[in-house]
Design an enzyme around this catalytic site. Structure first.
Site, short mmCIF file in Angstrom:
data_model
loop_
_atom_site.label_atom_id
_atom_site.label_comp_id
_atom_site.label_asym_id
_atom_site.label_seq_id
_atom_site.Cartn_x
_atom_site.Cartn_y
_atom_site.Cartn_z
N HIS A 155 38.88 43.58 47.41
CA HIS A 155 38.77 42.11 47.46
C HIS A 155 40.09 41.47 47.88
O HIS A 155 40.27 40.26 47.75
CB HIS A 155 38.33 41.55 46.10
CG HIS A 155 36.91 41.86 45.78
ND1 HIS A 155 36.32 41.56 44.57
CD2 HIS A 155 35.93 42.46 46.51
CE1 HIS A 155 35.04 41.94 44.58
NE2 HIS A 155 34.80 42.50 45.74
N CYS A 170 52.98 30.87 60.77
CA CYS A 170 52.87 32.33 60.83
C CYS A 170 54.15 32.91 61.45
O CYS A 170 54.53 32.48 62.56
CB CYS A 170 51.66 32.73 61.69
SG CYS A 170 51.60 34.51 62.01
N GLY A 183 36.06 47.55 33.13
CA GLY A 183 36.28 46.10 33.10
C GLY A 183 35.64 45.31 34.20
O GLY A 183 36.25 44.37 34.74
N1 APR Z 1 38.56 45.79 28.30
C1 APR Z 1 37.43 46.19 28.96
N2 APR Z 1 36.56 45.33 29.53
C2 APR Z 1 36.84 44.01 29.42
C3 APR Z 1 37.98 43.52 28.74
C4 APR Z 1 38.85 44.48 28.18
N3 APR Z 1 39.97 44.11 27.51
N4 APR Z 1 37.95 42.15 28.81
C5 APR Z 1 36.84 41.82 29.49
N5 APR Z 1 36.17 42.93 29.85
C6 APR Z 1 34.93 43.05 30.62
C7 APR Z 1 33.93 41.94 30.38
O1 APR Z 1 33.05 42.33 29.32
C8 APR Z 1 33.19 41.90 31.73
O2 APR Z 1 32.14 42.86 31.73
O3 APR Z 1 35.32 42.94 31.97
C9 APR Z 1 34.25 42.34 32.73
C10 APR Z 1 34.82 41.21 33.55
O4 APR Z 1 33.78 40.72 34.34
P1 APR Z 1 34.07 39.54 35.41
O5 APR Z 1 34.83 38.45 34.75
O6 APR Z 1 32.75 39.25 36.05
O7 APR Z 1 35.06 40.21 36.47
P2 APR Z 1 34.68 41.22 37.63
O8 APR Z 1 33.54 42.09 37.24
O9 APR Z 1 35.95 41.88 38.02
O10 APR Z 1 34.22 40.23 38.82
C11 APR Z 1 33.87 40.84 40.04
O11 APR Z 1 33.54 38.69 41.07
O12 APR Z 1 34.20 36.52 41.37
C12 APR Z 1 34.21 37.77 41.93
O13 APR Z 1 35.81 38.56 43.46
C13 APR Z 1 35.62 38.27 42.11
O14 APR Z 1 36.46 40.52 41.91
C14 APR Z 1 35.67 39.53 41.27
C15 APR Z 1 34.21 39.92 41.18
#
Ligand code: APR
Length: 240
Positions: free
Chosen positions: A110, A137, A177
């Site tokens: 990303h 740029c 995560g």
């Molecule tokens: N340890 C393990 N898991 C964790 C922790 C932790 N300390 N804290 C939060 N989580 C988990 C949450 O339960 C959730 O399942 O991490 C996950 C975070 O989910 P999102 O906030 O949706 O993030 P992500 O999955 O990385 O999002 C994916 O969405 O908006 C787009 O481009 C953006 O890269 C991002 C993509």
């Protein structure tokens, strides 16, 4: 679960950086650093208000520069140094905590917060300084065409050729995560499974694609992932 894997692929999401103080995307209020993801991570949002989007990433850059890797990132380095198999990371995160922890073979699908891309000449450059609508740029000298090198919704992911090769080759797929709601990353586990990998997820709560994982370890990754790594290394040493 086997004990000795040849190729491990780790997919990480915002959850692995949460214990380093960086915010996740879909936490309780569903905002990313108090902004709707659509406003700061979409082409429409950037075209509609480039100054707001630049400000958002310039501020996030400062936070990321200060953030320190946590025990989960450091456990990946230990796995890469002490485990006999190849360990690669496909991260959805735009922070540089994997690199700060000394992780190798990191693929930012990303994009990265410390990079900008010129929409005029396509050049990608490393920058921790502010980028905005006035930035010129350094390669083509055109002003106002710089964009954070972050993959916005609707744009193609980066490093996908390499990640697809890793997905075909891996015999262990670990997700740490990520909520499993944003594709194509949320589909990686299915591809890995199709090619015969064992699959395991480390998360805080049930994820959208949890049914695709053979194993789930719930809890903070900084607490759950390091013992998992120690166990994997111990088993491999016994098998050696
Ligand atoms: N340890 C393990 N898991 C964790 C922790 C932790 N300390 N804290 C939060 N989580 C988990 C949450 O339960 C959730 O399942 O991490 C996950 C975070 O989910 P999102 O906030 O949706 O993030 P992500 O999955 O990385 O999002 C994916 O969405 O908006 C787009 O481009 C953006 O890269 C991002 C993509």
């Amino acid at each position: 679960m086997n004990s000795t894997y040849k190729n491990i692929l780790i997919l990480t999401g915002a959850g692995i950086s949460a214990e380093s103080g960086l915010s996740t995307f879909r936490s309780s209020n569903g905002l990313w650093n108090n902004h709707r993801v659509e406003d700061v991570a979409s082409i429409e949002g950037f075209e509609c208000n480039p100054a707001l989007v630049h400000d958002f990433y310039n501020e996030l850059k400062i936070e990321v520069a200060k953030a320190k890797p946590n025990a989960a990132h450091l456990a990946i380095t230990k796995l890469q140094q002490e485990y006999p198999g190849q360990v690669s990371i496909a991260t959805q995160n735009v922070d540089t905590l994997h690199e700060k922890a000394g992780n190798q073979n990191v693929y930012h699908i990303h994009g990265q917060i410390n990079q900008a891309v010129c929409l005029n000449c396509g050049q990608v450059m490393e920058t921790w300084g502010d980028v905005d609508t006035e930035t010129t740029c350094p390669h083509c000298h055109i002003m106002g065409m710089m964009k954070p090198n972050i993959v916005f919704f609707g744009e193609n992911l980066l490093c996908m050729d390499k990640v697809e090769e890793l997905l075909r080759r891996c015999d262990l797929f670990i997700s740490i995560g990520t909520s499993g709601v944003v594709y194509p990353a949320a589909g990686f586990v299915q591809t890995a499974k199709y090619y015969g990998a064992d699959t395991i997820e480390f998360t805080l709560e049930t994820t959208a694609n949890n049914f695709l994982f053979d194993k789930h370890i719930y809890g903070k990754a900084g607490e759950t992932f390091p013992p998992f790594v120690d166990e994997l290394i111990k088993k491999a040493k016994k098998e050696a």
